[in-house]
Design a protein around this motif. Structure first.
Motif, PDB file in Angstrom:
ATOM      1  N   PRO A  40      55.099  42.186  31.357  1.00  0.00           N
ATOM      2  CA  PRO A  40      55.535  42.698  32.664  1.00  0.00           C
ATOM      3  C   PRO A  40      55.751  41.600  33.703  1.00  0.00           C
ATOM      4  O   PRO A  40      56.680  41.674  34.509  1.00  0.00           O
ATOM      5  CB  PRO A  40      54.396  43.639  33.068  1.00  0.00           C
ATOM      6  CG  PRO A  40      53.788  44.073  31.772  1.00  0.00           C
ATOM      7  CD  PRO A  40      53.894  42.886  30.867  1.00  0.00           C
ATOM      8  N   GLU A  41      54.917  40.584  33.710  1.00  0.00           N
ATOM      9  CA  GLU A  41      55.039  39.523  34.702  1.00  0.00           C
ATOM     10  C   GLU A  41      56.332  38.730  34.509  1.00  0.00           C
ATOM     11  O   GLU A  41      57.021  38.374  35.465  1.00  0.00           O
ATOM     12  CB  GLU A  41      53.832  38.593  34.620  1.00  0.00           C
ATOM     13  CG  GLU A  41      53.745  37.578  35.750  1.00  0.00           C
ATOM     14  CD  GLU A  41      53.631  38.245  37.125  1.00  0.00           C
ATOM     15  OE1 GLU A  41      54.152  37.648  38.096  1.00  0.00           O
ATOM     16  OE2 GLU A  41      53.049  39.349  37.220  1.00  0.00           O
ATOM     17  N   THR A  42      56.667  38.464  33.254  1.00  0.00           N
ATOM     18  CA  THR A  42      57.920  37.745  32.973  1.00  0.00           C
ATOM     19  C   THR A  42      59.126  38.579  33.374  1.00  0.00           C
ATOM     20  O   THR A  42      60.074  38.072  33.985  1.00  0.00           O
ATOM     21  CB  THR A  42      57.996  37.397  31.475  1.00  0.00           C
ATOM     22  OG1 THR A  42      56.889  36.584  31.117  1.00  0.00           O
ATOM     23  CG2 THR A  42      59.289  36.666  31.156  1.00  0.00           C
ATOM     24  N   LEU A  43      59.085  39.853  33.030  1.00  0.00           N
ATOM     25  CA  LEU A  43      60.184  40.739  33.409  1.00  0.00           C
ATOM     26  C   LEU A  43      60.341  40.811  34.928  1.00  0.00           C
ATOM     27  O   LEU A  43      61.453  40.858  35.447  1.00  0.00           O
ATOM     28  CB  LEU A  43      59.926  42.150  32.845  1.00  0.00           C
ATOM     29  CG  LEU A  43      60.277  42.355  31.372  1.00  0.00           C
ATOM     30  CD1 LEU A  43      59.758  43.695  30.881  1.00  0.00           C
ATOM     31  CD2 LEU A  43      61.784  42.264  31.159  1.00  0.00           C
ATOM     32  N   LYS A  44      59.218  40.788  35.626  1.00  0.00           N
ATOM     33  CA  LYS A  44      59.268  40.846  37.088  1.00  0.00           C
ATOM     34  C   LYS A  44      59.975  39.620  37.646  1.00  0.00           C
ATOM     35  O   LYS A  44      60.821  39.724  38.545  1.00  0.00           O
ATOM     36  CB  LYS A  44      57.849  40.952  37.644  1.00  0.00           C
ATOM     37  CG  LYS A  44      57.796  41.004  39.166  1.00  0.00           C
ATOM     38  CD  LYS A  44      56.350  41.089  39.658  1.00  0.00           C
ATOM     39  CE  LYS A  44      56.300  41.077  41.181  1.00  0.00           C
ATOM     40  NZ  LYS A  44      54.904  41.144  41.688  1.00  0.00           N
ATOM     41  N   ARG A  45      59.634  38.436  37.089  1.00  0.00           N
ATOM     42  CA  ARG A  45      60.251  37.199  37.594  1.00  0.00           C
ATOM     43  C   ARG A  45      61.751  37.169  37.313  1.00  0.00           C
ATOM     44  O   ARG A  45      62.550  36.796  38.181  1.00  0.00           O
ATOM     45  CB  ARG A  45      59.566  35.979  36.967  1.00  0.00           C
ATOM     46  CG  ARG A  45      58.144  35.761  37.448  1.00  0.00           C
ATOM     47  CD  ARG A  45      57.690  34.335  37.171  1.00  0.00           C
ATOM     48  NE  ARG A  45      57.751  33.994  35.762  1.00  0.00           N
ATOM     49  CZ  ARG A  45      56.766  34.171  34.888  1.00  0.00           C
ATOM     50  NH1 ARG A  45      55.623  34.712  35.301  1.00  0.00           N
ATOM     51  NH2 ARG A  45      56.899  33.813  33.624  1.00  0.00           N
ATOM     52  N   ILE A  46      62.127  37.563  36.114  1.00  0.00           N
ATOM     53  CA  ILE A  46      63.559  37.571  35.801  1.00  0.00           C
ATOM     54  C   ILE A  46      64.272  38.629  36.648  1.00  0.00           C
ATOM     55  O   ILE A  46      65.430  38.440  37.066  1.00  0.00           O
ATOM     56  CB  ILE A  46      63.786  37.824  34.300  1.00  0.00           C
ATOM     57  CG1 ILE A  46      63.078  36.752  33.465  1.00  0.00           C
ATOM     58  CG2 ILE A  46      65.280  37.824  33.976  1.00  0.00           C
ATOM     59  CD1 ILE A  46      63.508  35.333  33.784  1.00  0.00           C
ATOM     60  N   GLY A  47      63.576  39.733  36.921  1.00  0.00           N
ATOM     61  CA  GLY A  47      64.147  40.757  37.794  1.00  0.00           C
ATOM     62  C   GLY A  47      64.397  40.228  39.192  1.00  0.00           C
ATOM     63  O   GLY A  47      65.394  40.572  39.841  1.00  0.00           O
ATOM     64  N   LEU A  48      63.489  39.359  39.676  1.00  0.00           N
ATOM     65  CA  LEU A  48      63.689  38.734  40.986  1.00  0.00           C
ATOM     66  C   LEU A  48      64.942  37.862  40.980  1.00  0.00           C
ATOM     67  O   LEU A  48      65.715  37.849  41.955  1.00  0.00           O
ATOM     68  CB  LEU A  48      62.464  37.899  41.358  1.00  0.00           C
ATOM     69  CG  LEU A  48      61.188  38.664  41.744  1.00  0.00           C
ATOM     70  CD1 LEU A  48      60.032  37.696  41.940  1.00  0.00           C
ATOM     71  CD2 LEU A  48      61.416  39.487  43.015  1.00  0.00           C
ATOM     72  N   GLU A  49      65.111  37.096  39.884  1.00  0.00           N
ATOM     73  CA  GLU A  49      66.317  36.264  39.778  1.00  0.00           C
ATOM     74  C   GLU A  49      67.576  37.131  39.811  1.00  0.00           C
ATOM     75  O   GLU A  49      68.550  36.828  40.525  1.00  0.00           O
ATOM     76  CB  GLU A  49      66.277  35.473  38.464  1.00  0.00           C
ATOM     77  CG  GLU A  49      65.066  34.589  38.281  1.00  0.00           C
ATOM     78  CD  GLU A  49      65.297  33.181  38.801  1.00  0.00           C
ATOM     79  OE1 GLU A  49      66.282  32.965  39.530  1.00  0.00           O
ATOM     80  OE2 GLU A  49      64.476  32.298  38.474  1.00  0.00           O
ATOM     81  N   TYR A  50      67.537  38.194  39.027  1.00  0.00           N
ATOM     82  CA  TYR A  50      68.695  39.088  38.958  1.00  0.00           C
ATOM     83  C   TYR A  50      69.020  39.668  40.330  1.00  0.00           C
ATOM     84  O   TYR A  50      70.187  39.698  40.753  1.00  0.00           O
ATOM     85  CB  TYR A  50      68.397  40.201  37.948  1.00  0.00           C
ATOM     86  CG  TYR A  50      69.475  41.273  37.843  1.00  0.00           C
ATOM     87  CD1 TYR A  50      70.805  40.930  37.686  1.00  0.00           C
ATOM     88  CD2 TYR A  50      69.125  42.620  37.900  1.00  0.00           C
ATOM     89  CE1 TYR A  50      71.790  41.907  37.586  1.00  0.00           C
ATOM     90  CE2 TYR A  50      70.100  43.607  37.801  1.00  0.00           C
ATOM     91  CZ  TYR A  50      71.423  43.245  37.642  1.00  0.00           C
ATOM     92  OH  TYR A  50      72.386  44.220  37.538  1.00  0.00           O
TER      93      TYR A  50
END
Length: 606
Positions: A40-50
């Motif tokens: 979840p933490e990795t997905l959150k960071r990539i979601g921020l980039e997106y």
């Protein structure tokens, strides 16, 4: 399967991105790859980039000058009503993540977005400030500007947008060293555009230089840049003055005028630039083979001269526009469209028979009582017009104009204008059908079959208690002309007499109908102004009001009263149908119940 680090490194290694949303697309692909096994933490960071790279920016080169708005805005509105991504909803954790990425990334395209966003929203982060962001932002945007404008990519507009941002931030930070980085690129692009005669880009270079001219370093940047730019603008303006695209040269003259406002031209020179813009439209009008196009560009010239106060040119443009429209009306550019419809004759005959009876007194009374049968209901027409608009949505994007006697009398500019135009078209069609299929046949059959005469009509009109004695003789004369087939005489008497009759009826009920002039002088309101009053419309009712309005005064309608009053009526408009409609208006007044006016009758305060 590639690791997350490898996927991100692929984005970092991309040598060129044209737009930030292309980077957003790369991060979206990473989300799709890792969403099954990613934590979840990795997905959150990539979601921020997106989300960050999906943000849109307010384009400073096309935004009105002097307006300072938020730089970032959303890309879309969700079905929930929320805006996404919302630049104001990134928390401190997200901002710190962007700060870390700004410091680590090797990609100038990624660093530019991180620093740009933090410059606007990250000033309060511990250990960081706008100066730190500016030192990353300006070189990044300068490098991107150089890359975009290279012949390999040939994307000058995006390059100029980035260059504008770099110099804007330099000026906001009052940092001369950062400004010099941007000026180096400005100088190179200006030389390139002048040498290659790539004139369209000069306007954006000019905007950037004017921004510097208004800033803290106006006296420190090379004056030869300004002089070269102004000279190139003048060359471009003259070059495009005879171009087939009439809107290009005015843009360059407008830029020269902006330099004039910075005191680099005299008032007379600014006035000359303003005059030349109008002349561009005039020349383009003269080259047109289409009369519609001629009129359009003469109108553009007239509007410009009006805004700039060239009174002597305005009158000439009025003449030119009228000449173009008069030529248009007799040319093959105007097409008549005929719509055929079948009307059941037996049913119409049955309806007519209800009114064509031996007792003429009762026949006329039935016409009055059932007057709504002979003209449209507003709510029904509105509904039909709306359905037609929804069936042809693209028509709402087209400007509709009404031309009458060599003049444009109406043009749709807003959605309300388009809706009104559609309503009037549908109303006129409905009214014309009712007039030709019912009203005129009923009157003609009463005349030929039942011997209806002028005295029958006059007797009925004069029985209305609100008919003023001053109107009666002229109304009688107009009705007699109708029965004698003198429709010209009938029109010229009854059209203005209906206005007078209606106005005096409201006077008799206690309504004010005048406007005050200097010295307590009272003038009668125009018929248009009288009908526009809310109390008058309420008394008439929406259906009867619209009938009077579109028959008598609305330029989208028949405008009979105004055309008679101004001597603009055509002989073909003085016909059986229109004269029958006006006589019908007089009869319909018999069913009008005018309420008492609401007036303030309180005595003066002692």
């Amino acid at each position: 399967m590639q690791s997350l680090e490898e996927l991100i490194q692929q984005v970092e290694d991309q040598p060129y991105f044209k737009f930030p949303h292309e980077i957003a697309g790369q991060f979206e692909e990473i989300i799709n790859v890792i969403k099954e096994q990613g934590d979840p933490e990795t997905l959150k960071r990539i979601g921020l980039e997106y989300s960050l790279f999906s943000l849109q920016i307010k384009n400073p080169l096309i935004q009105p000058e002097g307006e300072r708005s938020e730089r970032f805005t959303f890309s879309c509105q969700l079905t929930t009503g929320e805006f996404w991504p919302d630049p104001n909803r990134f928390d401190d954790e997200a901002l710190n993540y962007f700060l870390t990425r700004m410091r680590k990334t090797k990609s100038v395209f990624l660093r530019a977005r991180y620093s740009d966003f933090l410059f606007e929203y990250g000033a309060e982060l511990p250990g960081a400030n706008r100066y730190i962001y500016a030192k990353e932002l300006v070189p990044s945007f300068v490098t991107m500007a150089q890359t975009h404008t290279e012949s390999e990519h040939d994307h000058d507009f995006q390059g100029l947008i980035d260059l504008h941002r770099a110099i804007e931030v330099s000026l906001l930070m009052r940092n001369e060293e950062l400004l010099k980085q941007g000026l180096t690129v400005v100088s190179g692009l200006l030389n390139k555009y002048v040498k290659n005669q790539e004139y369209p880009w000069l306007r954006y270079i000019s905007k950037i230089l004017r921004m510097i001219e208004r800033g803290p370093f106006a006296s420190k940047y090379p004056t030869e840049l300004r002089e070269q730019c102004i000279a190139a603008l003048a060359t471009a303006a003259e070059h495009f003055s005879h171009d087939s695209f009439p809107d290009i040269a005015p843009q360059f003259y407008s830029e020269l005028i902006e330099w004039g406002r910075l005191k680099f031209f005299t008032d007379d020179e600014i006035r000359d630039f303003q005059r030349r813009i109008g002349e561009v439209y005039e020349r383009h009008a003269e080259r047109q083979g289409s009369f519609i196009s001629k009129a359009h560009f003469y109108e553009a010239a007239m509007e410009h001269y009006k805004q700039q106060g060239f009174a002597e040119r305005i009158d000439l443009m009025k003449v030119k526009i009228r000449e173009a429209y008069e030529a248009l009306e007799t040319s093959d550019e105007m097409k008549a469209f005929k719509v055929e419809t079948q009307i059941p004759g037996e049913q119409l005959r049955e309806i007519q028979d209800e009114f064509v009876i031996d007792d003429l007194e009762i026949a006329l009374e039935k016409i009055i009582v059932n007057s709504q049968l002979f003209y449209p209901k507003v709510d029904v027409v509105t509904e039909v017009a709306q359905v037609n608009q929804e069936a042809t949505p693209l028509l709402s994007f087209i400007h509709h104009s009404a031309i009458d006697d060599g003049r444009k009398v109406n043009q749709t500019n807003t959605s309300d204008d388009v809706s009104r135009h559609a309503f009037v078209q549908q109303y006129i069609l409905d009214l014309s059908l009712r007039t030709s299929a019912l009203l005129v046949p009923v009157f003609q059959r009463l005349i030929t079959e039942k011997k209806l005469g002028p005295e029958d009509i006059i007797r009925k009109i004069e029985s209305w208690p609100l008919l003023h004695r001053k109107n009666a003789p002229l109304v009688q004369n107009g009705v007699e002309k109708y029965f004698n087939g003198d429709y010209v005489g009938c029109m010229h008497i009854l059209a203005p007499q209906f206005e007078s009759t209606l106005r005096r009826a409201f006077q008799l009920k206690g309504y004010p109908t005048t406007s005050l002039k200097k010295g307590a002088v009272q003038h009668e309101e125009t018929f248009n102004a009288f009908l526009e009053r809310a109390d008058i419309q309420q008394a008439l009712g929406s259906d009867f009001y619209e009938l009077i309005n579109l028959l008598m005064v609305d330029q989208l309608g028949f405008n009979l009263r105004n055309n008679v009053g101004h001597g603009l009526i055509l002989i073909e408009d003085c016909n059986l149908s229109h004269c029958t409609q006006i006589i019908f208006l007089f009869l319909a007044l018999r069913s009008l119940d005018i309420p008492d006016p609401v007036l303030n009758t309180d005595p003066p305060v002692e």
